[in-house]
Design a protein around this motif. Structure first.
Motif, short mmCIF file in Angstrom:
data_model
loop_
_atom_site.label_atom_id
_atom_site.label_comp_id
_atom_site.label_asym_id
_atom_site.label_seq_id
_atom_site.Cartn_x
_atom_site.Cartn_y
_atom_site.Cartn_z
N TYR A 37 -8.24 11.08 5.90
CA TYR A 37 -6.90 10.51 6.12
C TYR A 37 -6.98 8.99 6.17
N GLN A 52 -5.15 15.22 0.77
CA GLN A 52 -5.02 15.02 2.22
C GLN A 52 -3.99 15.98 2.84
N ALA A 73 -10.44 14.10 0.99
CA ALA A 73 -9.26 14.35 1.84
C ALA A 73 -9.39 13.68 3.20
N ASN A 126 -11.97 15.84 -3.26
CA ASN A 126 -11.58 14.42 -3.18
C ASN A 126 -11.69 13.89 -1.74
N THR A 154 -0.22 9.51 -2.98
CA THR A 154 -1.68 9.31 -2.97
C THR A 154 -2.34 10.34 -2.07
N MET A 155 -1.70 10.61 -0.94
CA MET A 155 -2.25 11.63 -0.03
C MET A 155 -2.26 13.00 -0.71
N VAL A 202 -2.46 13.64 -4.10
CA VAL A 202 -3.45 13.76 -5.16
C VAL A 202 -4.88 13.69 -4.62
N THR A 203 -5.06 13.13 -3.43
CA THR A 203 -6.41 13.12 -2.85
C THR A 203 -6.60 14.29 -1.85
#
Lengths: 246, 258
Positions: free
Chosen positions: A90, B129, A88, A86, B123-124, B126-127
């Protein structure tokens, strides 16, 4: 360089990996293929130390790092780059901030960081996008920004989780060209998870096939289509009839 | 059979709540550990202080002004009937400083800042991050959670103090307009009857509420599962947990200090 010995992973009561044994020598390029939800992403996250094995051992450069704390794993992770499925990227940083983040966190001064970021952005074809926010990038651009971030610190091992998922064929070819050029230059070890077998085999030299959390096949990428395992042959050919269950 | 099913559901819910309380306690421990010794990303802290505090100020001031005025409007019939104009300021100030100010501002802060924080962290999560940070050998607790917790603690306390003052001004304005009580009378009603303890009682509460909002919103954010739907569920859970925490903490702090 990286070795998994009889690794199993259970999360939330589900078995995600079972009895996986795999060795990736330094400088090798390994492809990981398999149906959706087979455990491919879990496998690379185990390699990165992001998911601890429930059973088995994770060995990096001859050192057993199984069960190490996050702090103890930090120097190991500093030698690994990872592209996430995905992206990732930031949200709170622009493209240049994202790409330079690994080096900035290691204390590289801004005047040395800027040229490194620009060089990486040029290499992945994102020159001129340094001040864009991740939300302003297309899927392909996000992948390329992710690749730039994963490789900017010149890691010894780079893990790519679906580097071309959702990309059109032309962009897919560009991404694999980029990965080939990068690894030809750096000699870094690569492990790439992908469902795009045709594109993947142009980059990797060996392939493992993950099915229901187990390694069902391991062999050279060049002869994948003629693999003795009918599961692999069906997956590669895309045939509807065969032993693979949907 | 119905009884058994009800018991099963109750038991499952109790286990889920216990797991969440345990998770929040664990995160509290991780945050405290990350503060010893304090190694903070200063930019991240300042960024959070600004967006959580400064941007909440207008809505907090507006709410506090009318909350203070409301206390006077509610007490107006009794003040008029008894002619106790010298107690109008005390009644409004006592209620605002000790209860209405911290609770109202805490709930508003939870709805605005806490919910936003959960959605952002969710959101961070599930993505990937947060995994991205860990892959770079960066501790998400130290880098993302600690600055947010500190920012919420500091800013809710500051907003409560500012809100208290604005509410007292609101009470004085409404008292002048509705009850024709002059400024001097209201000032002396505040000054003669309210003590520093009344003020600090509310401030202590705002610190506790800030901690509750910060920890619940961060916890539900980083434990999101299930994509966008999961983020929605997490925001809902965080707001409910923060509201319940505020009410429970308010009761116990008031009871312990009564």
């Amino acid at each position: 360089m990286i070795e998994l010995r009889d690794v199993g992973v259970e999360l939330g009561g589900a078995t995600l990996l079972r009895g996986v044994s795999l060795a990736v020598p330094a400088g090798a390029r390994l492809g990981v293929i398999g149906p959706a939800a087979a455990g491919k992403s879990v496998l690379v996250k185990v390699m990165a130390g992001l998911i601890p094995p429930t059973t088995g051992r994770l060995i990096i450069d001859g050192t057993d790092v199984t069960g190490w704390s996050e702090e103890k794993l930090a120097p190991v992770r500093a030698r690994i780059g990872m592209l996430f499925q995905n992206y990732a990227l930031y949200d709170f940083l622009d493209v240049a901030g994202n790409v330079g983040f690994p080096l900035a966190q290691r204390g590289l001064a801004a005047d040395a960081l800027g040229p490194r970021v620009l060089e990486r952005l040029r290499a992945v074809g994102l020159a001129g996008s340094e001040f864009k926010q991740p939300s302003q990038l297309s899927g392909g651009m996000k992948k390329r920004a992710g690749i730039a971030r994963a490789t900017i610190a010149a890691p010894e091992l780079v893990l790519y989780d679906e580097p071309t998922a959702g990309l059109d064929p032309v962009t897919t070819s560009k991404v694999y060209d980029l990965l080939r050029a990068d690894h030809d230059a750096s000699g870094a070890t690569a492990v790439a998870v992908s469902s795009d077998v045709a594109g993947l085999v142009t980059f990797v030299t060996d392939v493992v096939f993950v099915y229901r959390g187990q390694l069902a096949y391991q062999g050279p990428a060049a002869t994948l289509a003629d693999a003795p395992d009918p599961l692999v042959r069906q997956f590669v050919s895309g045939a509807l009839d065969g032993p693979l269950e949907a | 059979m119905i009884g058994e099913r009800t018991l099963t559901l109750l038991g499952a819910r109790a286990i889920a709540v216990t797991r969440e309380v345990g998770g929040i306690a664990l995160m509290t421990g991780q945050v405290l550990r990350a503060l010893l010794p304090p190694r903070l990303d200063g930019r991240e802290l300042v960024r959070n202080l600004h967006r959580m505090g400064n941007r909440s100020l207008p809505i907090v001031a507006l709410t506090a002004f009318f909350a203070g005025g409301l206390m006077v409007v509610q007490s107006a019939p009794f003040v008029k009937r008894l002619g106790a104009t010298s107690l109008a300021g005390w009644a409004a100030g006592y209620a605002v400083l000790r209860e209405i100010g911290p609770i109202l501002i805490g709930l508003m802060f939870s709805g605005r800042v806490g919910a936003n924080n959960t959605a952002e962290l969710g959101t961070m999560t599930v993505t990937e991050q947060l995994d991205g940070l860990r892959a770079l050998a960066i501790d998400p607790i130290r880098y993302l959670i600690v600055p947010r917790v500190l920012a919420m603690l500091i800013m809710l306390t500051a907003l409560t103090i500012i809100g208290d003052l604005v509410a007292l001004v609101g009470a004085a304005v409404v008292a002048y307009l509705v009850l024709d009580i002059d400024w001097r009378t209201m000032y002396f009603s505040f000054a003669d009857n309210l003590t520093p303890h009344d003020f600090f009682h509310g401030v202590y509460k705002s610190v506790a509420f800030g901690a509750a909002i910060a920890l619940t919103s961060c916890y539900f954010g980083v434990t999101v599962k299930g994509g966008a739907v999961g983020v929605g569920r997490a925001v809902n859970a965080a707001v409910v947990a923060a509201a319940v925490s505020i009410m429970l903490l308010d009761f116990f702090i008031t009871y312990a200090t009564a």
